[in-house]
Structure formats: structure tokens, C-alpha cells
Write an enzyme that holds these catalytic residues in place. Structure first.
Site, PDB file in Angstrom:
ATOM      1  N   ILE A 110       0.821  -1.220   0.000  1.00 43.58           N
ATOM      2  CA  ILE A 110       0.000   0.000   0.000  1.00 43.58           C
ATOM      3  C   ILE A 110       0.849   1.263   0.000  1.00 43.58           C
ATOM      4  O   ILE A 110       0.342   2.367  -0.108  1.00 43.58           O
ATOM      5  CB  ILE A 110      -0.977   0.035   1.200  1.00 43.58           C
ATOM      6  CG1 ILE A 110      -0.231  -0.167   2.525  1.00 43.58           C
ATOM      7  CG2 ILE A 110      -2.080  -0.993   1.022  1.00 43.58           C
ATOM      8  CD1 ILE A 110      -1.112   0.056   3.752  1.00 43.58           C
ATOM      9  N   LYS A 114      11.414   4.734   0.982  1.00 51.67           N
ATOM     10  CA  LYS A 114      12.716   4.618   0.339  1.00 51.67           C
ATOM     11  C   LYS A 114      13.494   3.430   0.864  1.00 51.67           C
ATOM     12  O   LYS A 114      14.460   2.997   0.268  1.00 51.67           O
ATOM     13  CB  LYS A 114      13.499   5.900   0.566  1.00 51.67           C
ATOM     14  CG  LYS A 114      12.835   7.065  -0.139  1.00 51.67           C
ATOM     15  CD  LYS A 114      13.650   8.317  -0.057  1.00 51.67           C
ATOM     16  CE  LYS A 114      12.870   9.468  -0.629  1.00 51.67           C
ATOM     17  NZ  LYS A 114      11.739   9.838   0.258  1.00 51.67           N
ATOM     18  N   GLY A 116      11.998   0.449   2.024  1.00 52.09           N
ATOM     19  CA  GLY A 116      11.206  -0.764   2.078  1.00 52.09           C
ATOM     20  C   GLY A 116       9.764  -0.425   1.780  1.00 52.09           C
ATOM     21  O   GLY A 116       9.403   0.736   1.641  1.00 52.09           O
ATOM     22  N   VAL A 118       5.480  -0.805   2.431  1.00 52.68           N
ATOM     23  CA  VAL A 118       4.461  -0.910   3.473  1.00 52.68           C
ATOM     24  C   VAL A 118       3.337  -1.766   2.889  1.00 52.68           C
ATOM     25  O   VAL A 118       2.852  -1.495   1.791  1.00 52.68           O
ATOM     26  CB  VAL A 118       3.942   0.479   3.875  1.00 52.68           C
ATOM     27  CG1 VAL A 118       2.820   0.361   4.905  1.00 52.68           C
ATOM     28  CG2 VAL A 118       5.083   1.333   4.442  1.00 52.68           C
ATOM     29  N   LYS A 133       5.201  -1.973   7.975  1.00 52.33           N
ATOM     30  CA  LYS A 133       6.346  -1.362   7.296  1.00 52.33           C
ATOM     31  C   LYS A 133       7.522  -2.318   7.429  1.00 52.33           C
ATOM     32  O   LYS A 133       7.889  -2.715   8.538  1.00 52.33           O
ATOM     33  CB  LYS A 133       6.652  -0.024   7.970  1.00 52.33           C
ATOM     34  CG  LYS A 133       7.758   0.788   7.338  1.00 52.33           C
ATOM     35  CD  LYS A 133       7.721   2.202   7.907  1.00 52.33           C
ATOM     36  CE  LYS A 133       8.882   3.046   7.464  1.00 52.33           C
ATOM     37  NZ  LYS A 133       8.732   4.437   7.912  1.00 52.33           N
ATOM     38  N   ASP A 221      10.649  15.988   9.315  1.00 46.51           N
ATOM     39  CA  ASP A 221      10.263  15.652   7.935  1.00 46.51           C
ATOM     40  C   ASP A 221       8.764  15.882   7.742  1.00 46.51           C
ATOM     41  O   ASP A 221       8.063  15.054   7.155  1.00 46.51           O
ATOM     42  CB  ASP A 221      10.644  14.197   7.632  1.00 46.51           C
ATOM     43  CG  ASP A 221      10.761  13.939   6.129  1.00 46.51           C
ATOM     44  OD1 ASP A 221      10.839  14.915   5.353  1.00 46.51           O
ATOM     45  OD2 ASP A 221      10.786  12.762   5.737  1.00 46.51           O
TER      46      ASP A 221
HETATM   47  N1  LIG Z   1       0.035   3.364   8.832  1.00 47.46           N
HETATM   48  C1  LIG Z   1      -0.097   3.440   7.512  1.00 47.46           C
HETATM   49  N2  LIG Z   1      -1.296   3.247   6.933  1.00 47.46           N
HETATM   50  C2  LIG Z   1      -1.446   3.317   5.588  1.00 47.46           C
HETATM   51  N3  LIG Z   1      -0.422   3.600   4.733  1.00 47.46           N
HETATM   52  C3  LIG Z   1       0.794   3.809   5.260  1.00 47.46           C
HETATM   53  C4  LIG Z   1       1.032   3.744   6.660  1.00 47.46           C
HETATM   54  N4  LIG Z   1       2.331   4.013   6.890  1.00 47.46           N
HETATM   55  C5  LIG Z   1       2.885   4.233   5.701  1.00 47.46           C
HETATM   56  N5  LIG Z   1       1.977   4.119   4.701  1.00 47.46           N
HETATM   57  C6  LIG Z   1       2.216   4.286   3.266  1.00 47.46           C
HETATM   58  O1  LIG Z   1       3.543   3.906   2.972  1.00 47.46           O
HETATM   59  C7  LIG Z   1       4.296   5.007   2.468  1.00 47.46           C
HETATM   60  C8  LIG Z   1       5.725   4.942   2.958  1.00 47.46           C
HETATM   61  O2  LIG Z   1       5.725   4.933   4.376  1.00 47.46           O
HETATM   62  P1  LIG Z   1       6.796   5.758   5.214  1.00 47.46           P
HETATM   63  O3  LIG Z   1       6.697   7.199   4.827  1.00 47.46           O
HETATM   64  O4  LIG Z   1       6.643   5.464   6.643  1.00 47.46           O
HETATM   65  O5  LIG Z   1       8.118   5.097   4.672  1.00 47.46           O
HETATM   66  P2  LIG Z   1       9.536   5.744   4.497  1.00 47.46           P
HETATM   67  O6  LIG Z   1      10.473   4.757   3.919  1.00 47.46           O
HETATM   68  O7  LIG Z   1       9.945   6.313   5.788  1.00 47.46           O
HETATM   69  O8  LIG Z   1       9.147   6.837   3.450  1.00 47.46           O
HETATM   70  P3  LIG Z   1       9.858   8.147   2.997  1.00 47.46           P
HETATM   71  O9  LIG Z   1      10.176   7.861   1.584  1.00 47.46           O
HETATM   72  O10 LIG Z   1       8.783   9.213   3.142  1.00 47.46           O
HETATM   73  O11 LIG Z   1      11.038   8.386   3.865  1.00 47.46           O
HETATM   74  C9  LIG Z   1       3.551   6.232   2.956  1.00 47.46           C
HETATM   75  O12 LIG Z   1       3.744   7.333   2.114  1.00 47.46           O
HETATM   76  C10 LIG Z   1       2.105   5.755   2.898  1.00 47.46           C
HETATM   77  O13 LIG Z   1       1.611   5.835   1.576  1.00 47.46           O
END
Ligand SMILES: Nc1ncnc2c1ncn2[C@@H]1O[C@H](COP(=O)(O)OP(=O)(O)OP(=O)(O)O)[C@@H](O)[C@H]1O
Length: 467
Positions: A110, A114, A116, A118, A133, A221
Site C-alpha cells: 500500500i 525509500k 522498504g 508498506v 512497514k 520531515d
Molecule cells: N500506517 C499506515 N497506513 C497506511 N499507509 C501507510 C502507513 N504508513 C505508511 N503508509 C504508506 O507507505 C508510504 C511509505 O511509508 P513511510 O513514509 O513510513 O516510509 P519511508 O520509507 O519512511 O518513506 P519516505 O520515503 O517518506 O522516507 C507512505 O507514504 C504511505 O503511503
């Protein structure tokens, strides 16, 4: 449901170019991936700086910040990764005995971060749907993210971490599911937000940011990609991968964040929790006009604009925006950190109060309908200089014994037919003259105890003692 959500997210990701009237996604998305480079390159080994706090000196590092005084989490630079993994051990003792697959069915992807993806998952015990995640091992940042999410857990505006599982290659962070998607996608789909909608959204966000700051956490962020929504439209701040703990007077270093949202002081030296206010100010700007104030073709040109560019509210896109909204943006985007608003000051700004306080909005609606409202005794008159430049409006504001704001206004028909910004300015200015008491903590931030199902491994509001 699992499939549907997976499909929806997939569709959302394709929103790169937009139909007429919609905000181009690229106008507000932080497409330049600064934190990716930095995470990869430095794995968050940020500079250790010293700061005077009263008589004592305190060491602060991005990864191993000192906790707020009295907190159970104490760490010093130099403690190793093994020590930090202890934090996850403590938090997930039960979960680590089992693989995630034993407790959850994993579903569609979903979201893609960057580091991994989710995925949707469903508890085998309760049937509850969650988001999982998945992060590759080897990223120190996982430990900080988990610790901070635990530390903040329980606030309704923060994604609840329900459990952490681990296998040979990766960590699995099971979180509450935000099925409403990212704020960014809503902005791209729906175009510019009305002031009322933007103010209500900003208020919700600032309540969360205020809570983070009170808890000694700087998110670093803030951007619409990291603001998720529930099905009922409530916002949830997510992605604490770059967040860090800080105490009063301490300063942080290390260029982290997403370029378009980064505060100028991040680029030049020490910074504090005020960086979150700057980023939220950029977000508010984007909500109201659909573009970001500082942009460019490369990270360097974006940074140049952040350092030197000036805010310009004279363009056509600002014509329908109230001066009060512009005033708040300017205060959130003040380069001088000492005059930049705190989260609580943003929440007390007349523009926020006007659109979010019950009395103001009721009166505003009444004023729009009747063009005349008169409700009270003790009058607090808006002075003669309060006439809006854009709209011919006169208004008087009163304060009744219950401290309800009372409006008596007359305005041009033209304004009432569409251009409300002048009335907003008059009322917001009037509200600013009314003494607004310091918001009570309970009103600004009322963390509620979220019921967690029995599969959860994380105690609400528990602090990691391993740091
Ligand atoms: N609790 C959640 N419920 C639904 N979707 C989620 C949730 N957490 C994350 N996502 C989806 O997954 C995507 C990536 O999550 P997240 O931002 O935590 O990862 P990241 O690797 O830290 O991303 P970034 O590229 O922003 O650093 C989010 O933009 C969102 O679309």
C-alpha cells in the site's frame, strides 16, 4: 478490502500529471530525495554538537539524543548498535518469539518508502487490518523510529505502533492502518483548499506537532507525504524515521529532511524544533495556493531559494486569500528563528481561531446569511482603521460574559457572494485584540489511550529503557 486498498494506492501513485484545476503533484511533492542520499551515505551519523543548558553542557547527536530530563531513556554517544537493539528486544519480546506470518496475514503493498515497502496485514487473532512497514536490517534508523513511535504512542494524531517483529533480514513494524491515504494525494486530487479546510487541517497538525515538541521530539520531515488520513478524515502524523529527541536549549545539526520543506537554519548550522514550524508553514502555503514557495531544478537551487528567496503574496493566486492567512504563513516562515512562531503560537493565531473556534464560525455563518449580527452587551469595537482594503467592510466585535465573540458587521454584497477574505481579515484582527488565554494543555493536546488488541506488543506510552 485488502485488495481494494492495494489497488487504490497503486492508482494514487500514478498521479504525476494532473487534470485541469488539480494541483500538479510535482508542485507540492518533495521530489528531491535528500534524506535518501543522507541516510544511505551517513546512516544518520549526524554531527555531535554541544549546547549550553543552564550550567551544564549537553551532548546531542542526531541518533543518540539525550532524552528530556527525567526520562527513562538515557544514552550517550558511543553506545553501540547492540545496545540499541536492546530497545527493540524489550519492546517486542513477545513478537520476536514468533514470525510476523504467525500472527498476521500479509497483503498488498500500500505504500513504498525509500527503505522498504508498506503492506496491508490482518491480525489472525482479531481480524484487525493494519499496515506493516518492512525495513531491511542494517539501518540504525529503525531503532530510533521504533523508540520515538513508542514514546509518542497514545496520541490520536500519531500513527500507533502496534508491534515490531524481526526475522533474519528485516524488521516489521505493525502500525494502525490509515486507509484515507496521504494528504499529498488529497491535495493533488482536490486542488487548492479553502481557508476553512486548510485552517482546520493545520490546527490538527499543529496539535500533533505541539505534542511532539512537548514530548521532546522533533519530527524533521513534516510534509504532506507524511501526513496520513483515516477513513473518517482524521490526520495521523507518520514516518518518524528522521525524528530525533531533543531537550530545551539543545541544538541539532545534520542536513536532514525533504529539500522543499527544509528550514534555512538546517542548511547553515544549529537548529531546534522550530524547523517543524517552518515545514508546516510550507505545507500551509501549498494547501492554500497549490504550489510551494521555494523550488528549483536541483537540490542546490531549492536550497538557494530557501536561503535567499522572499515570500511574495502579490500574485493572482493570493487574491482570494485573506491577509490573516498570509500573516500566519509569514510568521511560520520567518527566517529569524527567534521570531518564528512556536506550535502553540500558531494555534493561538487569529486565523486559526477564527476558522476553528465554534463561536467565530457560528458568527461567520450568521454574518454571511444575514449580513448583520448583533448579539451582545459589552462591546469591543473594531477601530476605524479596520476597514479592509480589498472589501468595504465594517465590523464590530463584542465579548459577552461567557467570552463568546460577538459580531456586528455590514459588508458589500460582492464580498458576501464569494470573496470572504476581507471579512476574515476584519474578524481575525478583532479576535487578535481579544485577550486569548494561554491554551490549557488538555485542550491543545489530549492524548487518549488507544485500545490495543491483545496481539499488541507495545505498551501504550511506554518508554524504551534501553537507550
Ligand atoms: N500506517 C499506515 N497506513 C497506511 N499507509 C501507510 C502507513 N504508513 C505508511 N503508509 C504508506 O507507505 C508510504 C511509505 O511509508 P513511510 O513514509 O513510513 O516510509 P519511508 O520509507 O519512511 O518513506 P519516505 O520515503 O517518506 O522516507 C507512505 O507514504 C504511505 O503511503
Amino acid at each position: 478490502m485488502m485488495e481494494a486498498l492495494g489497488k487504490k494506492r497503486k492508482g494514487v501513485e500514478t498521479l504525476g500529471t494532473c487534470k485541469k484545476n488539480l494541483i500538479p503533484l510535482t508542485a507540492v511533492v518533495s521530489h528531491l530525495s535528500l534524506e535518501y542520499c543522507l541516510r544511505r551515505k551517513k546512516k544518520c551519523k549526524e554531527t555531535v554538537v554541544t549546547a549550553n543548558i543552564g550550567s551544564s553542557r549537553s551532548l546531542v547527536a542526531g541518533v543518540v539524543t539525550g532524552p528530556p530530563s527525567g526520562s527513562a531513556c538515557i544514552d550517550t554517544p558511543g553506545r553501540g548498535l547492540k545496545r540499541k537493539i536492546g530497545c527493540i528486544d524489550a519492546a517486542t519480546r513477545m513478537g520476536r518469539k514468533k514470525k510476523i506470518e504467525q500472527e498476521y496475514d500479509l497483503g498488498a503493498v500500500i505504500g513504498q518508502g525509500k527503505f522498504g515497502s508498506v503492506v496491508l496485514c490482518r491480525s489472525k487473532a482479531s481480524g484487525e487490518e493494519c499496515a506493516c512497514k518492512m525495513l531491511q536490517k542494517g539501518e540504525e534508523i529503525v531503532h530510533r523510529e521504533v523508540e520515538i513511535m513508542q514514546h509518542l504512542s497514545g496520541h490520536p494524531g500519531i500513527v500507533t505502533l502496534k508491534g515490531v517483529y524481526e526475522d533474519a533480514d528485516s524488521f516489521h513494524l505493525v502500525m494502525e492502518l490509515c486507509s484515507g491515504g496521504r494528504l499529498l494525494d488529497h491535495m493533488a486530487r482536490e486542488g487548492r483548499y479553502s481557508e476553512q479546510r486548510a485552517a482546520n487541517l493545520l490546527k490538527e497538525l499543529m496539535l500533533v506537532i505541539s505534542y511532539c515538541h512537548q514530548m521532546g521530539v522533533v519530527h524533521r520531515d513534516i510534509k504532506p507525504e507524511n501526513v496520513l488520513l483515516t477513513t473518517s478524515g482524521q490526520i495521523k502524523l507518520a514516518d518518524f524515521g528522521l525524528a530525533v529527541r531533543i531537550t530545551d536549549g539543545q541544538s541539532l545539526t545534520g542536513i536532514v529532511g525533504s529539500p522543499a520543506y527544509i528550514a534555512p537554519e538546517v542548511l547553515t548550522g544549529d537548529y531546534s524544533e522550530k524547523v517543524d514550524i517552518w515545514s508546516a508553514g510550507i505545507l500551509l502555503y501549498g494547501l492554500l495556493v497549490g504550489v510551494l514557495p521555494f523550488h528549483g531544478d536541483s537540490v542546490e537551487t531549492v536550497f538557494d531559494a530557501i536561503k535567499k528567496g522572499s515570500l511574495d503574496f502579490s500574485g493572482r493566486e493570493w487574491e482570494s486569500v485573506s491577509q490573516s492567512a498570509c500573516d500566519l504563513i509569514a510568521r511560520m516562515l520567518a527566517r529569524d528563528v527567534s521570531v518564528r512562531f512556536s506550535a502553540d503560537e500558531v494555534l493561538r493565531h487569529p486565523w486559526i481561531l477564527f476558522y476553528t473556534e465554534h463561536t467565530s464560525m457560528t458568527l461567520f455563518s450568521q454574518a454571511k446569511m444575514k449580513n448583520h449580527v448583533k448579539l451582545t452587551s459589552r462591546q469591543l469595537t473594531v477601530g476605524p482603521g479596520m476597514e479592509s482594503e480589498r472589501n468595504k467592510i465594517t465590523a464590530s466585535i463584542s465579548l459577552n460574559d461567557d467570552s463568546g465573540l460577538i459580531l456586528s458587521s455590514s459588508s458589500s454584497t460582492k464580498m458576501l457572494e464569494g470573496e470572504d477574505s476581507g471579512l476574515v481579515d476584519v474578524l481575525a484582527a478583532a479576535i487578535s485584540r481579544v485577550r486569548i488565554s494561554e491554551p490549557k494543555r488538555s485542550r491543545l493536546c489530549s492524548p487518549v489511550r488507544i485500545q490495543q488488541d491483545c496481539s499488541s506488543n507495545i505498551k501504550v506510552n511506554s518508554l524504551c529503557t534501553a537507550f
